[in-house]
Write a protein that holds these residues in place. Structure first.
Motif, short mmCIF file in Angstrom:
data_model
loop_
_atom_site.label_atom_id
_atom_site.label_comp_id
_atom_site.label_asym_id
_atom_site.label_seq_id
_atom_site.Cartn_x
_atom_site.Cartn_y
_atom_site.Cartn_z
N GLN A 31 -22.28 -19.51 -26.40
CA GLN A 31 -21.81 -20.33 -25.75
C GLN A 31 -22.39 -20.42 -24.12
O GLN A 31 -22.59 -21.76 -23.70
CB GLN A 31 -20.35 -20.29 -25.34
N ALA A 32 -23.03 -19.67 -23.75
CA ALA A 32 -23.94 -19.55 -22.48
C ALA A 32 -25.05 -20.53 -22.61
O ALA A 32 -25.52 -21.61 -21.75
CB ALA A 32 -24.32 -18.29 -21.96
N ALA A 35 -23.88 -24.45 -23.21
CA ALA A 35 -23.41 -24.80 -21.90
C ALA A 35 -24.47 -25.22 -20.90
O ALA A 35 -24.76 -26.15 -20.24
CB ALA A 35 -22.34 -23.87 -21.12
N GLU A 42 -18.78 -23.27 -19.61
CA GLU A 42 -18.57 -22.44 -20.65
C GLU A 42 -17.13 -22.29 -20.72
O GLU A 42 -16.30 -21.92 -19.86
CB GLU A 42 -18.74 -20.84 -20.28
N GLN A 44 -15.28 -20.39 -23.12
CA GLN A 44 -14.75 -19.22 -23.69
C GLN A 44 -13.92 -19.25 -25.09
O GLN A 44 -12.80 -19.00 -25.34
CB GLN A 44 -13.87 -18.36 -22.80
N LYS A 313 -17.81 -30.38 -27.94
CA LYS A 313 -17.21 -29.85 -26.64
C LYS A 313 -16.12 -30.93 -26.05
O LYS A 313 -15.07 -30.77 -25.74
CB LYS A 313 -18.20 -29.50 -25.43
#
Length: 369
Positions: A31-32, A35, A42, A44, A313
């Protein structure tokens, strides 16, 4: 060619496996990274329980990438048959860059809108953008903008090697392939001694990393030579094993040595699957859905990452559950890839072939009576 249908359909499978890995694996597991490339926070995110069923043990994204490399190694010599070295490079340039630049532009527009949506600064270094657009970012030690164009940079290196060594590609000259492997391994071994010269080290490290994969692509070329009757089956098997060993050795000695224990097995699996499909190539038949994904595989591969991550997202942030969101995004990205295939990819590829036709390698003169 009907006998090449196996390679075409494998290309479609490879593209689908990469998309699945990115949307069902990387999206949650890195996810980092996601992002960072999409200019978003991020969040989570936690993957639903059913997503684990999309985690195919041996057939993941790296397997798909390895298949792509073998397919390129196999089919590229067919283009070399028709063109001179210069004509070949011209045709491949028009085959790769227009579609890639269009997909990169769409992806960057998506990330700009993403930054606006999340109210984050859109900071894009001009040098990084230019070097990514030219597929030379790795030589400058710059990160990829879309996380997928590293394979295209490798493809370009393979095209240059093919243009320079076309006689060895179209004939059976194992010493040339052995010399290429030795040179690549030697470059990897020499890199540590060049760390004191930052610019030289950075360029040669990027070049060496890409050339390592070229060794794996040459295995596909051995299959081409067998297909043309230039190699016996035993020589094909021997050459494939030796080149695979050289590839893994170069990988081990190079700057990505930490990847070998994790990723090398996927390249072995890909070679086994490719060899099996090659062996039964006459049994392959047109399959409409599979042929469709094979046709759009290139734009699908290049456009799905940035654009898909941004859409996923944002749509999920708007309240749609992941399962529905990923279905919507898949449909949108596939439709976009089809549109790009029908317009830019097909048009630019045909234009490149016409230009290359003007630089065809002259046919051998007939023998004197």
């Amino acid at each position: 060619m009907p006998k090449l249908l196996f390679a075409h359909q494998l290309r479609g499978i490879a593209a689908l496996l990469i998309v699945i890995t990115h949307y069902f694996g990387v999206y949650f597991g890195a996810q980092a990274v996601v992002a960072g490339v999409t200019f978003s926070p991020e969040l989570q995110l936690v993957a639903p329980n059913w997503v684990r069923h999309m985690d195919f043990p041996y057939f993941k994204g790296p397997f798909g990438v390895a298949l792509f490399f073998l397919i390129s190694g196999f089919v590229i010599p067919f283009s070399l048959q028709k063109n001179s070295g210069a004509g070949f490079l011209l045709a491949r340039t028009w085959r790769i860059f227009p579609t890639y630049l269009a997909c990169l532009g769409i992806g960057l527009l998506a990330t700009y809108l993403s930054a606006r949506y999340w109210q984050l600064p859109f900071l894009l270094d001009l040098q990084r953008l230019l070097m990514n657009a030219l597929l030379m970012h790795n030589l400058a030690g710059l990160a990829s903008l879309d996380t997928v164009n590293w394979t295209l940079a490798i493809e370009l290196k393979f095209y240059v090697v093919a243009a320079l060594c076309w006689r060895a590609m179209l004939g059976s000259k194992p010493l040339v392939f052995a010399a290429i492997a030795a040179a690549v391994i030697a470059l990897d071994l020499a890199l540590p001694s060049l760390e004191g010269i930052p610019f030289v080290y950075r360029v040669l490290a990027g070049l060496g990393t890409d050339l390592n994969y070229v060794l794996f692509m040459l295995i596909g070329t051995l299959f081409y030579q067998h297909y043309r009757g230039l190699l016996t089956l035993s020589k094909l098997a021997t050459g494939a094993v030796l080149l695979l060993a050289a590839f893994i050795a170069a990988w081990h000695f190079g700057t990505q040595r930490d990847q070998v224990p994790v990723l090398a097995e996927y390249y072995v699996y890909a070679l086994l699957v490719f060899a099996l499909c090659y062996g039964v190539r006459n049994r392959f038949r047109p399959v409409r859905v599979l042929d469709f994904f094979a046709d759009i595989s290139y734009p699908l591969y290049v456009v799905h990452a940035l654009t898909g991550y941004v859409l996923l997202k944002v749509i999920m942030h708007q309240g749609l559950a992941y399962g529905y969101a990923v279905c919507v995004v898949l449909a949108m990205v596939i439709a976009l890839a089809w549109l790009l295939h029908k317009t830019i990819e097909t048009t630019s590829s045909e234009y490149g072939k016409r230009l290359a036709g003007k630089l065809r390698r002259p046919a051998a003169a007939p023998a004197a009576a």
